[in-house]
Design a protein around this motif. Sequence first.
Motif, PDB file in Angstrom:
ATOM      1  N   LEU A  40       0.878  -1.174   0.000  1.00 44.99           N
ATOM      2  CA  LEU A  40       0.000   0.000   0.000  1.00 44.99           C
ATOM      3  C   LEU A  40       0.912   1.220   0.000  1.00 44.99           C
ATOM      4  O   LEU A  40       1.721   1.398   0.912  1.00 44.99           O
ATOM      5  CB  LEU A  40      -0.903  -0.003   1.236  1.00 44.99           C
ATOM      6  N   ASP A  41       0.796   2.019  -1.023  1.00 45.42           N
ATOM      7  CA  ASP A  41       1.664   3.177  -1.210  1.00 45.42           C
ATOM      8  C   ASP A  41       0.882   4.444  -0.868  1.00 45.42           C
ATOM      9  O   ASP A  41      -0.156   4.721  -1.471  1.00 45.42           O
ATOM     10  CB  ASP A  41       2.113   3.213  -2.666  1.00 45.42           C
ATOM     11  N   LEU A  42       1.370   5.201   0.114  1.00 46.84           N
ATOM     12  CA  LEU A  42       0.758   6.466   0.517  1.00 46.84           C
ATOM     13  C   LEU A  42       1.745   7.577   0.189  1.00 46.84           C
ATOM     14  O   LEU A  42       2.890   7.543   0.648  1.00 46.84           O
ATOM     15  CB  LEU A  42       0.455   6.477   2.019  1.00 46.84           C
ATOM     16  N   SER A  43       1.334   8.551  -0.603  1.00 45.64           N
ATOM     17  CA  SER A  43       2.243   9.639  -0.953  1.00 45.64           C
ATOM     18  C   SER A  43       1.610  10.986  -0.620  1.00 45.64           C
ATOM     19  O   SER A  43       0.391  11.149  -0.628  1.00 45.64           O
ATOM     20  CB  SER A  43       2.660   9.564  -2.419  1.00 45.64           C
ATOM     21  N   PHE A  44       2.493  11.930  -0.329  1.00 45.92           N
ATOM     22  CA  PHE A  44       2.093  13.259   0.123  1.00 45.92           C
ATOM     23  C   PHE A  44       2.813  14.292  -0.736  1.00 45.92           C
ATOM     24  O   PHE A  44       4.037  14.284  -0.811  1.00 45.92           O
ATOM     25  CB  PHE A  44       2.453  13.449   1.607  1.00 45.92           C
ATOM     26  N   HIS A  45       2.040  15.159  -1.369  1.00 49.33           N
ATOM     27  CA  HIS A  45       2.603  16.135  -2.294  1.00 49.33           C
ATOM     28  C   HIS A  45       2.479  17.556  -1.744  1.00 49.33           C
ATOM     29  O   HIS A  45       2.604  18.516  -2.505  1.00 49.33           O
ATOM     30  CB  HIS A  45       1.905  16.003  -3.653  1.00 49.33           C
ATOM     31  N   ASP A  46       2.254  17.671  -0.439  1.00 51.19           N
ATOM     32  CA  ASP A  46       2.052  18.979   0.175  1.00 51.19           C
ATOM     33  C   ASP A  46       3.128  19.302   1.199  1.00 51.19           C
ATOM     34  O   ASP A  46       2.900  20.037   2.149  1.00 51.19           O
ATOM     35  CB  ASP A  46       0.674  19.046   0.826  1.00 51.19           C
ATOM     36  N   GLY A  47       4.303  18.730   1.043  1.00 50.18           N
ATOM     37  CA  GLY A  47       5.381  18.961   1.986  1.00 50.18           C
ATOM     38  C   GLY A  47       5.557  17.782   2.911  1.00 50.18           C
ATOM     39  O   GLY A  47       4.976  16.714   2.715  1.00 50.18           O
ATOM     40  N   PHE A  48       6.357  17.984   3.935  1.00 51.38           N
ATOM     41  CA  PHE A  48       6.745  16.887   4.808  1.00 51.38           C
ATOM     42  C   PHE A  48       5.879  16.742   6.056  1.00 51.38           C
ATOM     43  O   PHE A  48       5.930  15.736   6.737  1.00 51.38           O
ATOM     44  CB  PHE A  48       8.207  17.035   5.230  1.00 51.38           C
ATOM     45  N   ALA A  49       5.062  17.730   6.392  1.00 53.46           N
ATOM     46  CA  ALA A  49       4.282  17.686   7.635  1.00 53.46           C
ATOM     47  C   ALA A  49       3.279  16.529   7.642  1.00 53.46           C
ATOM     48  O   ALA A  49       3.147  15.826   8.646  1.00 53.46           O
ATOM     49  CB  ALA A  49       3.571  19.013   7.869  1.00 53.46           C
ATOM     50  N   SER A  50       2.578  16.312   6.548  1.00 56.15           N
ATOM     51  CA  SER A  50       1.604  15.217   6.482  1.00 56.15           C
ATOM     52  C   SER A  50       2.310  13.868   6.593  1.00 56.15           C
ATOM     53  O   SER A  50       1.846  12.966   7.290  1.00 56.15           O
ATOM     54  CB  SER A  50       0.816  15.277   5.176  1.00 56.15           C
ATOM     55  N   PHE A  51       3.432  13.731   5.906  1.00 62.30           N
ATOM     56  CA  PHE A  51       4.242  12.517   5.973  1.00 62.30           C
ATOM     57  C   PHE A  51       4.627  12.229   7.422  1.00 62.30           C
ATOM     58  O   PHE A  51       4.469  11.103   7.905  1.00 62.30           O
ATOM     59  CB  PHE A  51       5.504  12.708   5.121  1.00 62.30           C
ATOM     60  N   GLU A  52       5.111  13.238   8.127  1.00 62.13           N
ATOM     61  CA  GLU A  52       5.552  13.059   9.519  1.00 62.13           C
ATOM     62  C   GLU A  52       4.378  12.704  10.428  1.00 62.13           C
ATOM     63  O   GLU A  52       4.524  11.877  11.334  1.00 62.13           O
ATOM     64  CB  GLU A  52       6.257  14.310  10.022  1.00 62.13           C
ATOM     65  N   ALA A  53       3.217  13.296  10.204  1.00 65.52           N
ATOM     66  CA  ALA A  53       2.038  12.959  11.014  1.00 65.52           C
ATOM     67  C   ALA A  53       1.692  11.481  10.855  1.00 65.52           C
ATOM     68  O   ALA A  53       1.411  10.786  11.845  1.00 65.52           O
ATOM     69  CB  ALA A  53       0.858  13.838  10.617  1.00 65.52           C
ATOM     70  N   TRP A  54       1.717  10.973   9.633  1.00 68.42           N
ATOM     71  CA  TRP A  54       1.425   9.562   9.380  1.00 68.42           C
ATOM     72  C   TRP A  54       2.519   8.661   9.939  1.00 68.42           C
ATOM     73  O   TRP A  54       2.234   7.630  10.535  1.00 68.42           O
ATOM     74  CB  TRP A  54       1.249   9.315   7.875  1.00 68.42           C
ATOM     75  N   ARG A  55       3.778   9.042   9.736  1.00 68.99           N
ATOM     76  CA  ARG A  55       4.882   8.220  10.245  1.00 68.99           C
ATOM     77  C   ARG A  55       4.769   8.068  11.750  1.00 68.99           C
ATOM     78  O   ARG A  55       4.879   6.967  12.283  1.00 68.99           O
ATOM     79  CB  ARG A  55       6.238   8.838   9.866  1.00 68.99           C
ATOM     80  N   GLU A  56       4.522   9.157  12.432  1.00 69.71           N
ATOM     81  CA  GLU A  56       4.396   9.107  13.892  1.00 69.71           C
ATOM     82  C   GLU A  56       3.183   8.281  14.309  1.00 69.71           C
ATOM     83  O   GLU A  56       3.266   7.463  15.226  1.00 69.71           O
ATOM     84  CB  GLU A  56       4.289  10.516  14.463  1.00 69.71           C
ATOM     85  N   ALA A  57       2.041   8.494  13.659  1.00 68.07           N
ATOM     86  CA  ALA A  57       0.818   7.758  14.011  1.00 68.07           C
ATOM     87  C   ALA A  57       0.991   6.254  13.819  1.00 68.07           C
ATOM     88  O   ALA A  57       0.453   5.459  14.591  1.00 68.07           O
ATOM     89  CB  ALA A  57      -0.354   8.265  13.185  1.00 68.07           C
ATOM     90  N   LEU A  58       1.760   5.867  12.815  1.00 71.61           N
ATOM     91  CA  LEU A  58       1.985   4.452  12.536  1.00 71.61           C
ATOM     92  C   LEU A  58       3.127   3.858  13.356  1.00 71.61           C
ATOM     93  O   LEU A  58       3.388   2.662  13.285  1.00 71.61           O
ATOM     94  CB  LEU A  58       2.257   4.252  11.039  1.00 71.61           C
ATOM     95  N   GLY A  59       3.805   4.686  14.125  1.00 70.04           N
ATOM     96  CA  GLY A  59       4.895   4.199  14.971  1.00 70.04           C
ATOM     97  C   GLY A  59       6.121   3.759  14.190  1.00 70.04           C
ATOM     98  O   GLY A  59       6.868   2.882  14.637  1.00 70.04           O
ATOM     99  N   ILE A  60       6.359   4.366  13.043  1.00 72.45           N
ATOM    100  CA  ILE A  60       7.536   4.041  12.239  1.00 72.45           C
ATOM    101  C   ILE A  60       8.689   4.918  12.713  1.00 72.45           C
ATOM    102  O   ILE A  60       8.572   6.141  12.771  1.00 72.45           O
ATOM    103  CB  ILE A  60       7.262   4.248  10.739  1.00 72.45           C
ATOM    104  N   ALA A  61       9.807   4.292  13.023  1.00 72.41           N
ATOM    105  CA  ALA A  61      10.964   5.003  13.579  1.00 72.41           C
ATOM    106  C   ALA A  61      11.530   6.018  12.583  1.00 72.41           C
ATOM    107  O   ALA A  61      11.658   5.718  11.386  1.00 72.41           O
ATOM    108  CB  ALA A  61      12.058   4.008  13.956  1.00 72.41           C
TER     109      ALA A  61
END
Length: 111
Positions: A40-61
């Motif tokens: 499952l590929d999730l991509s964010f084209h609005d900068g890094f903030a959305s990516f970081e919110a998802w990374r943190e929520a998913l518990g990815i180091a």
Amino acid sequence: MTDTLHDLSTPLLALRLLAVEFAHLPAPSVSVSTVYPDLLDLSFHDGFASFEAWREALGIAPEGVGHHVQGNGRTGVLDVHGVFAGARLRLTAYTPIATGIPVAPGAGVRS
């Protein structure tokens, strides 16, 4: 390659669960492919903030996050892999490099 929609059930189920559990997070672009039927590929084209919110929520180091540039040094890219509900996840974010000075391709890549 896959033959039926059922062959994509793992990432599609993961997407369904993500939509319920993380409905409050920014919406990503979503991709599921018959070439990689467990991804499952999730991509964010609005900068890094959305990516970081998802990374943190998913518990990815954060140590697993890779960074590189593309587009003749004008686009910064973050990417990381994880697992959710049995599906492999790939999160990718893109943002323009604001300096106006191109960065050499490959600069800042972690090994």
